[in-house]
Design a protein around this motif. Structure first.
Motif, short mmCIF file in Angstrom:
data_model
loop_
_atom_site.label_atom_id
_atom_site.label_comp_id
_atom_site.label_asym_id
_atom_site.label_seq_id
_atom_site.Cartn_x
_atom_site.Cartn_y
_atom_site.Cartn_z
N SER A 97 0.83 -1.20 0.00
CA SER A 97 0.00 0.00 0.00
C SER A 97 0.86 1.25 0.00
CB SER A 97 -0.90 0.01 1.24
OG SER A 97 -1.71 -1.13 1.29
N ILE A 98 1.96 1.20 0.73
CA ILE A 98 2.82 2.38 0.87
C ILE A 98 3.75 2.55 -0.32
CG2 ILE A 98 4.59 3.47 2.31
CD1 ILE A 98 3.35 1.96 4.69
N VAL A 99 4.52 1.50 -0.65
CA VAL A 99 5.61 1.66 -1.61
C VAL A 99 5.16 1.63 -3.06
CG1 VAL A 99 7.27 0.67 0.00
CG2 VAL A 99 6.16 -0.81 -1.66
N THR A 112 9.36 3.56 -5.56
CA THR A 112 9.57 2.35 -6.36
C THR A 112 10.15 2.70 -7.73
OG1 THR A 112 7.73 1.27 -5.23
CG2 THR A 112 8.46 0.28 -7.30
N LEU A 113 9.67 3.77 -8.34
CA LEU A 113 10.22 4.21 -9.62
C LEU A 113 11.70 4.57 -9.46
CD1 LEU A 113 9.76 4.93 -12.58
CD2 LEU A 113 9.08 7.24 -11.84
N GLY A 114 12.04 5.20 -8.35
CA GLY A 114 13.44 5.53 -8.09
C GLY A 114 14.29 4.29 -7.89
N GLU A 115 13.74 3.29 -7.20
CA GLU A 115 14.48 2.05 -6.97
C GLU A 115 14.75 1.32 -8.29
OE1 GLU A 115 11.91 0.06 -4.33
OE2 GLU A 115 12.40 1.31 -2.59
N VAL A 125 17.56 3.14 -9.98
CA VAL A 125 18.84 2.83 -9.36
C VAL A 125 19.33 1.45 -9.79
CG1 VAL A 125 19.96 2.33 -7.15
CG2 VAL A 125 18.51 4.35 -7.38
N LEU A 126 18.42 0.49 -9.86
CA LEU A 126 18.80 -0.86 -10.31
C LEU A 126 19.31 -0.82 -11.74
CD1 LEU A 126 18.91 -3.92 -9.94
CD2 LEU A 126 16.53 -4.02 -10.68
N PHE A 127 18.65 -0.04 -12.59
CA PHE A 127 19.10 0.07 -13.98
C PHE A 127 20.50 0.67 -14.05
CE2 PHE A 127 19.58 2.92 -17.65
CZ PHE A 127 19.57 1.99 -18.68
N ALA A 128 20.74 1.72 -13.26
CA ALA A 128 22.06 2.35 -13.26
C ALA A 128 23.13 1.38 -12.75
CB ALA A 128 22.03 3.62 -12.40
#
Length: 243
Positions: free
Chosen positions: A72-74, A82-85, A88-91
């Protein structure tokens, strides 16, 4: 002398900070949960108050409809996280892929018949379990990241078992399509509701598979993206420089 001044300034700042902050804290054990944001999350609403308690498999039309409070939160209230995570994973995958290609030697492992046969049997089950984890992320602990990681671990097992196996460009295309799909869902939310990554679909009955609006769609996209990205990363590290 500079250290002494730094210590004095820090001490004065800390004194006034604590003197201002501590009086605002409630008495230990007497926290009013109705004033806490977490209570609003648990009750599935941050804008209105429900007269009845939220009941599993019964409550309908909730603000976000996810049975998993973390989801519900993330993936709903803080979907930008989540979009930022994912970014970061892509980078990180891009950086590791560039560094891995510096190696000229292709890494190979000694093949074992038992491992090869067992991998062929268990690999489909690993894929099925990974898909289950991210498809049911809004109902139970799990989601796109752990589900995609499970899938990538299955690919790693294939790489360890069979030297001739390698991840094709299909994985990279899957990662690109899934990432673009996530952004597209956010843009549709902006067009429908006026807020990027807004939950614009009906949330249904809490606890049902088809509930929580766009959350299952987002988790599925993330699951495919993470699985394809990590699989490509592992394959690139194994292959080395293809030139």
């Amino acid at each position: 002398m500079r250290r002494i001044w730094a210590i004095l300034i820090s001490a004065v700042f800390l004194y006034f900070f604590l003197g201002t902050y501590f009086p605002t804290l409630p008495e230990f054990g007497n926290v009013d949960m109705f004033r806490r944001v977490s209570f609003d999350y648990i009750n599935k609403s941050t804008t209105t108050s429900y007269n009845e308690a939220v009941q599993y498999k019964q409550s309908k039309g909730l603000e976000e409809g996810s049975a998993n409070v973390v989801t519900s939160i993330v993936v709903n209230y803080r979907s930008f996280d989540t979009l930022g995570e994912v970014t970061v994973l892509f980078a990180a995958a891009l950086g590791v892929g560039i560094l891995a290609n510096i190696k000229k030697r292709r890494i190979e492992f000694e093949e074992h018949k038992v491992l090869s046969v067992a991998t062929g049997i268990i690999f489909p089950l690993i894929l099925l379990f990974g898909a289950y984890v991210f498809i049911h992320g809004h109902l139970t602990p799990g989601g796109g990241f752990p589900g995609g990681t499970v899938i990538a671990l299955g690919v790693l097992l294939l790489i360890l078992a069979k030297n001739e196996f390698k991840v094709t460009d299909v994985a990279k295309h899957t990662e690109q399509v899934a990432g673009s799909g996530y952004v597209l869902v956010g843009l549709i939310g902006m067009a429908v509701v006026g807020v990027f990554l807004a939950n614009f679909l009906p949330t249904g009955t809490i606890g049902n598979l088809f509930s929580a609006g766009v959350v299952p769609i987002v988790y599925s996209l993330i699951g495919f993206k993470v699985g394809a990205e990590l699989s490509s990363l592992v394959s690139d590290m194994r292959e080395g420089d293809k030139a």
